[in-house]
Scaffold this motif. Structure first.
Motif, PDB file in Angstrom:
ATOM      1  N   SER A   1       0.809  -1.225   0.000  1.00 15.14           N
ATOM      2  CA  SER A   1       0.000   0.000   0.000  1.00 15.14           C
ATOM      3  C   SER A   1       0.840   1.271   0.000  1.00 15.14           C
ATOM      4  N   ASP A   2       0.194   2.370  -0.274  1.00 16.04           N
ATOM      5  CA  ASP A   2       0.791   3.713  -0.222  1.00 16.04           C
ATOM      6  C   ASP A   2       2.174   3.729  -0.853  1.00 16.04           C
TER       7      ASP A   2
ATOM      8  N   TYR B   1       4.908   5.078  -3.429  1.00 15.22           N
ATOM      9  CA  TYR B   1       5.196   6.270  -4.241  1.00 15.22           C
ATOM     10  C   TYR B   1       6.691   6.415  -4.514  1.00 15.22           C
TER      11      TYR B   1
ATOM     12  N   GLN C   1       2.571   9.160  -6.748  1.00 13.64           N
ATOM     13  CA  GLN C   1       1.849   7.993  -6.234  1.00 13.64           C
ATOM     14  C   GLN C   1       1.839   6.876  -7.274  1.00 13.64           C
TER      15      GLN C   1
ATOM     16  N   ASP D   1      -2.247   2.751  -4.557  1.00 18.73           N
ATOM     17  CA  ASP D   1      -2.981   3.051  -3.348  1.00 18.73           C
ATOM     18  C   ASP D   1      -2.935   1.810  -2.447  1.00 18.73           C
TER      19      ASP D   1
END
Lengths: 256, 373
Positions: A70-71, A73, A83, A86
């Protein structure tokens, strides 16, 4: 009436023509990135249920391996970020069912990013605190957070990662082992230095998870899984934190 | 743009216009064609209100729920016209009184033949997004509804004949028109029939009145000690005094259902060759999937006996005994299947807890029963 129809037709065509011109004129500087995930065991492709040598003269196999990624970037030296992801469930259980599957990546493809010189890649393993306060029934079925099998009601938490399999000292499996991680305290974020220039090209960032390294201890020894083969217990997070933190080094990154 | 391009375009538009005109006037070759345009087509969207704790109910974009779509589906689902000799319908194996199952170990079709599989409950079926059937071989209710009609061990009809019957029927042309706005009887297709059945299935939703719901969401009831203990066994709370029966690893969420396929240790096998039913492996071809099946919903489990994909267990006691024993060995048996060492009290508690999941009420009771009666 006739004339009216024709004018519409011509207008439409003109618009189309203009649109296609515009396309050509756009400077081709932004780029596309693929994130490719591979599972290995000690540099060999990891195939579900195949046995591999572990420590303590044990052989180990995996029947389940997945985790929330996740997350994610990219950052450049000026603090600009891009990014990439997600949240996704990286599910090796369903990908690495045979050697062909194990050699092929799980791909998150064609992520459009701004041109730039990116120097680090950051991502988390698990579900961040804000999302972990939500529940599967809040999501539509196409969202990875809708998976009820990855939510543990008794913990009030998503299951961040599932690793399960068997251990054997002879030919036949004799111990089942299982680690399911979760709870906010186990959430971890890792940052890796990278060198990625995006100038209109397509790039592939490969992330390879060495499953043997999940169980490494600080002294370069390995966890004695047999002595405590199961843990999905929120009151005993130590081994789950160990495995999660091990993922930082168990995951190696290459860029093409 | 020069003149010749313009003419080519104008010519194209002309051809297209002619073509679309032809479609509107219909195909004169079919003598049986009956226009339905006099019948009102006024689709009214049907908004579903799911019980608390349930997932979101999502219909495919090209098949939104409408009152008339559901009504048509309901008529088809219960209509013996679906079978070759007009004796059986979907409801023959999916009986409302039995939470839409059929009480036999393996279902028997119109020709008296039985397959290898146990009928599955259709209650809350709309919330199944990770594969239908015991082996997950079909993804959507629309695809699924096409299959029983021609299956030799089920309704053994032919879609061509059935569609013909529907087109000539005294009620169905009107019902199809109201559901989908078709302009004439030619518009009746197997795809639309399947869409309507799927819509009907999506509203087969429990009323939310199970004891479990009353305790957890409505606060109008409390668990007995035994039920509470059963819940502890089922959903591991981390309490070390209570055995972790591991059930909720595979039967989870508001529907107590899995979103993957598992081998829960029903049969011993070393290399899968002796398995009578390969389950998920029969679909994917992978060894690691052989003997894996969908972990079905445990909602209404007390009224859907017999149990498992082949109906091998007649009672929930047998099911609990199976899990207690740790099941049979196979290379891909899930790690959560293990000897549990449950006491008699534990077993009774598990049974009591499972019983709290039963709900004989429906969210839309006026819409679920046989409309032909």
């Amino acid at each position: 009436m006739k004339l009216y129809k024709h004018s519409i037709c011509i207008l439409l065509l003109a618009t189309l023509a203009i649109m296609s011109c515009e396309d050509k004129e756009t400077p081709a500087t932004s780029g596309l990135v693929d994130l490719d995930f591979y599972a290995v065991y000690d540099d060999q492709p990891l195939v579900m249920l195949d046995f591999y040598p572990y420590a303590f003269d044990e052989n180990i196999n995996f029947g389940t391996s997945d985790f929330y990624f996740s997350d994610c970037y990219l950052s450049d030296n000026n603090g600009n970020t891009q990014q990439l992801v997600d949240i996704e469930l990286i599910d090796f259980t369903n990908q690495n069912k045979d050697l062909t599957g194990a050699l092929a990546p799980i791909s998150v493809s064609d992520i459009a990013i701004e041109p730039g010189k990116y120097t680090s890649l950051t991502f988390s393993v698990g579900v961040n605190e804000a999302l972990n306060a939500t529940r599967p029934e809040e999501y539509t079925p196409d969202n990875p957070l809708s998976l009820a099998g990855h939510y543990w009601t008794a913990w009030d938490s998503y299951i961040f990662a599932k690793f399960q399999g068997q251990l054997t000292k002879q030919d036949s499996a004799d111990v089942s082992w299982l680690f399911h991680t979760g709870k906010d305290d186990v959430f971890r974020t890792f940052t890796y230095p990278i060198d990625l220039e995006v100038d209109g090209n397509e790039s592939t960032i490969s992330l390879t998870l060495d499953h043997k390294q999940l169980f490494v201890l600080e002294s370069d020894s390995y966890m004695d899984i047999r002595s405590k083969p199961t843990n999905h217990n929120p009151q005993d997070l130590e081994p789950l934190i160990q495995i999660t933190e091990n993922m930082e080094h168990a995951i190696s990154i290459t860029i093409e | 743009m020069n003149n010749s391009t313009l003419y080519i375009i104008l010519f194209g538009v002309f051809i297209l216009t002619c073509y679309s005109c032809e479609e509107e006037t219909g195909n004169d070759e079919s003598n049986d064609l009956i226009s339905l345009e006099d019948i009102e087509y006024n689709p009214i969207a049907f908004e579903v209100d799911s019980p608390p704790g349930y997932p979101l109910l999502v219909s495919p974009d090209d098949n939104p729920l409408t009152e008339d779509g559901i009504n048509l589906g309901r008529h088809l689902f219960y209509d013996p016209i679906l079978s070759v000799d007009s004796t059986m319908s979907c409801a023959s194996c999916h009986d409302l009184q039995l939470s839409f199952t059929d009480a036999s170990a393996t279902s028997i079709g119109v020709d008296g033949l039985s397959g290898m599989r146990n009928s599955m409950s259709l209650v809350n079926i709309g919330y199944n997004y990770r594969g239908l059937f015991w082996d997950g071989r079909v993804q959507t209710l629309e695809e699924q509804a096409l299959l029983p009609i021609e299956d030799p061990i089920e309704l053994h009809h032919s879609w061509t004949d059935l569609v013909d019957q529907l087109r000539r029927h005294e009620d169905y042309p009107r019902l199809f028109r109201k559901a989908f706005g078709i302009t004439n009887t030619e518009g009746i297709t197997k795809e639309l029939a399947a869409k309507a059945i799927a819509q009907f299935e999506r509203i087969l939703i429990s009323g939310g009145n199970s004891k479990y719901n009353k305790v957890k969401y409505l606060n109008t009831d409390v668990f007995t000690d035994s039920e509470l203990h059963g819940e502890d066994l089922f959903i591991d709370t981390g309490d070390s005094d209570v055995i972790d029966a591991e059930c909720s690893h595979c039967h989870n969420g508001g529907l107590f259902m899995g979103d993957d396929f598992f081998n829960n240790g029903l049969d011993s096998t070393a290399d899968y060759t002796n398995l009578l039913d390969l389950g998920r492996g029969g679909v994917t071809g992978f060894d690691v999937d052989k003997g894996k099946f969908k972990a079905p919903t445990l909602r209404n489990i007390t009224i859907t006996a017999p149990y498992m994909h082949d109906g091998r267990f007649n009672t929930l006691d047998e099911v609990i005994e199976h899990y207690n024993s740790g099941g049979h060995p196979a290379p891909n048996v899930d790690q959560n299947i293990k000897m549990l060492n449950l006491s008699d009290y534990d077993k009774q508690a598990l049974l009591d807890f499972l019983s709290t999941l039963t709900d004989t009420t429906y969210k839309y009771p006026e819409l679920v029963s046989n409309p032909h009666n």
